[in-house]
Design a protein around this motif. Sequence first.
Motif, short mmCIF file in Angstrom:
data_model
loop_
_atom_site.label_atom_id
_atom_site.label_comp_id
_atom_site.label_asym_id
_atom_site.label_seq_id
_atom_site.Cartn_x
_atom_site.Cartn_y
_atom_site.Cartn_z
N TRP A 1 0.85 -1.19 0.00
CA TRP A 1 0.00 0.00 0.00
C TRP A 1 0.88 1.24 0.00
CZ3 TRP A 1 -0.36 3.37 4.43
CH2 TRP A 1 -1.24 4.45 4.24
N CYS A 2 0.59 2.16 -0.91
CA CYS A 2 1.35 3.40 -1.01
C CYS A 2 0.38 4.57 -1.02
CB CYS A 2 2.20 3.40 -2.28
SG CYS A 2 3.22 4.88 -2.49
N ALA A 3 0.66 5.57 -0.22
CA ALA A 3 -0.15 6.79 -0.17
C ALA A 3 0.76 7.98 -0.37
CB ALA A 3 -0.87 6.90 1.17
N SER A 4 0.32 8.93 -1.19
CA SER A 4 1.15 10.10 -1.47
C SER A 4 0.28 11.33 -1.64
CB SER A 4 2.00 9.88 -2.73
OG SER A 4 1.17 9.72 -3.87
N ARG A 5 0.83 12.45 -1.26
CA ARG A 5 0.19 13.74 -1.47
C ARG A 5 1.25 14.69 -1.99
NH1 ARG A 5 -0.96 18.71 0.85
NH2 ARG A 5 -3.09 19.47 0.49
N ASP A 6 1.08 15.10 -3.23
CA ASP A 6 2.08 15.92 -3.90
C ASP A 6 1.46 17.27 -4.24
OD1 ASP A 6 4.14 17.01 -5.33
OD2 ASP A 6 4.53 15.21 -6.53
N ALA A 7 1.85 18.30 -3.49
CA ALA A 7 1.33 19.65 -3.72
C ALA A 7 2.38 20.55 -4.37
CB ALA A 7 0.86 20.26 -2.41
N ARG A 8 3.39 19.94 -5.01
CA ARG A 8 4.41 20.73 -5.69
C ARG A 8 3.91 21.16 -7.07
NH1 ARG A 8 9.18 16.40 -5.40
NH2 ARG A 8 7.41 15.20 -6.25
N ASP A 9 4.51 22.22 -7.59
CA ASP A 9 4.08 22.71 -8.90
C ASP A 9 4.66 21.89 -10.04
OD1 ASP A 9 6.66 23.54 -8.43
OD2 ASP A 9 6.39 25.54 -9.28
N GLY B 1 6.21 24.17 -3.03
CA GLY B 1 5.29 23.11 -2.63
C GLY B 1 5.97 22.05 -1.78
N HIS B 2 5.20 21.01 -1.46
CA HIS B 2 5.72 19.91 -0.65
C HIS B 2 5.11 18.59 -1.10
CE1 HIS B 2 1.96 21.04 1.37
NE2 HIS B 2 1.90 19.77 1.74
N MET B 3 5.79 17.50 -0.77
CA MET B 3 5.34 16.16 -1.12
C MET B 3 5.58 15.23 0.05
SD MET B 3 6.55 12.90 -1.97
CE MET B 3 8.23 13.16 -2.51
N VAL B 4 4.61 14.35 0.31
CA VAL B 4 4.75 13.33 1.36
C VAL B 4 4.33 11.99 0.76
CG1 VAL B 4 4.02 12.54 3.63
CG2 VAL B 4 4.25 14.99 3.18
N TRP C 1 10.34 19.25 0.53
CA TRP C 1 9.84 20.61 0.71
C TRP C 1 10.65 21.53 -0.18
CZ3 TRP C 1 12.49 24.95 2.46
CH2 TRP C 1 11.71 26.08 2.77
N VAL C 2 9.96 22.39 -0.95
CA VAL C 2 10.63 23.26 -1.91
C VAL C 2 10.10 24.67 -1.76
CG1 VAL C 2 11.24 23.61 -4.33
CG2 VAL C 2 10.72 21.31 -3.51
N ARG C 3 11.01 25.65 -1.81
CA ARG C 3 10.61 27.05 -1.76
C ARG C 3 11.56 27.89 -2.60
NH1 ARG C 3 9.43 30.82 3.62
NH2 ARG C 3 8.75 32.68 2.47
#
Length: 468
Positions: free
Chosen positions: A259-267, A275-278, A304-306
Amino acid sequence: MSGRVELSPQYIAQLIREEQDVPVQVVAVDTLPTSAKNPVNKATFDTFLQGTVYKASTLTQLQEQTDALVMRLQQANIVAAAVPIIETSRSSVSGAGENPLPVSLTLRYQPKSHFTAKTGTNITNSGQGDAYLTFQKRGLLGLDETVTLDHRRDTGTNAGSNVSVLFPYVVPGNAYLSGKIDMFDAWKFLGVHDRGAAANLHTCYTPKSGKWNHSVTLDCIERVFHNSAYALPIKDTSTLVSEQLLVQEGKSLSSSLRWCASRDARDSTIAPATGHMVKVDTQISAAPETATPKFIKASCESNWVRSWLHNDFLTLSATGRAGYIHNLDPTRSYIHFADKFQSGGPNDVRSFAPMGLGPRSLGQPLGGDAMVAWGLSLFSRVPVGPMLNSGFRLHAFLNGGRLVNHNGMGLGDLARTLAQEHSTSVGLGLVLRHPMARFELNFAVPVTTHDGDMVRKGFQFGLGFEFL
């Protein structure tokens, strides 16, 4: 005044800016293929429409869901291109009151070919390229599915064949749940030959949705390992053979649920500026002949990117990874080295060879069952003429990590071990951020090392999708 009025993109944009919450109701959708050949099934379109545009209740949602519809149709390998046209039966939304604005959608689309064949070279995240031969057949079962026969051989000694069936949807009305079945026969450069099958269910939400994507995979693998076929990432003239690898020789069967879960809010996934990714990944493996659980493998990653200054002139990226494997029956089974974590390489902890960190025997990497790795990168645009607005970036980085076999030690002691004595490196380089991949040419220097670490001091070339 009545009649159908087409809303231009400029008018739609103006309406969204001025009246974002104008209620709408999609009353009709027409799908018009550019060719009479290879049209998409009505049942498939119904599922994608019910899961996207028919859910829109405001003008803003209609635009978002229309974009999502086009993205999902392309992502599912159903259409090559699509152009939506929105129309209304009213000439103006002014004075519409609380009644929703009735709109209709016309989707002009170019269907994907029923059969394609291609050959060429590709990019892998191992820092190598590969040659491939691929055949694709769409709609073989009448479900708008894509059947792919793929054979590839990379510039190392990896080779493999894979037959996959990708289903654009699994549940009618749910546009974001897809399925895939794989049958594979793959040789790895570690001397491992895997053949088996896997079934996968996965969600396909866009980053803008803010939702987590999930993937569940069930596989069954027959593995054959011959130490004589083991290829090291560096030349080794030793004729001695590691006993720890010899005991793993032969054939074995295993099955796993992952099972893999991801949330990618990077552009961007390849070259993000903000943005950031987990991502969290968990796998439980068992022996299929006895249904006895063998081990649990868990890992997590965060990025994490800025950016700062005009046009993202400076970008800071921080990445962390951690993993742990727990042997559920250490008295009766061992964890195969191919299932363990590996660390090091131009896309991982730089200035070390691929699989260059962690336990090894007679120069051969054994992998580890606990690891941490981290990277801190600073990117800058190249302040020279036309290079300023190009895809090139100057790159400075600091990397580190630790890979160990915990041998059942307590979690507290393991955490202290992983927090100390990291192998680290620093370096400078040049990065090309291409939409399809990322290329790095770095000059890297190891700062701290362990006995047995395989160091790559000097220039190191990285190519792929994911970097530490």
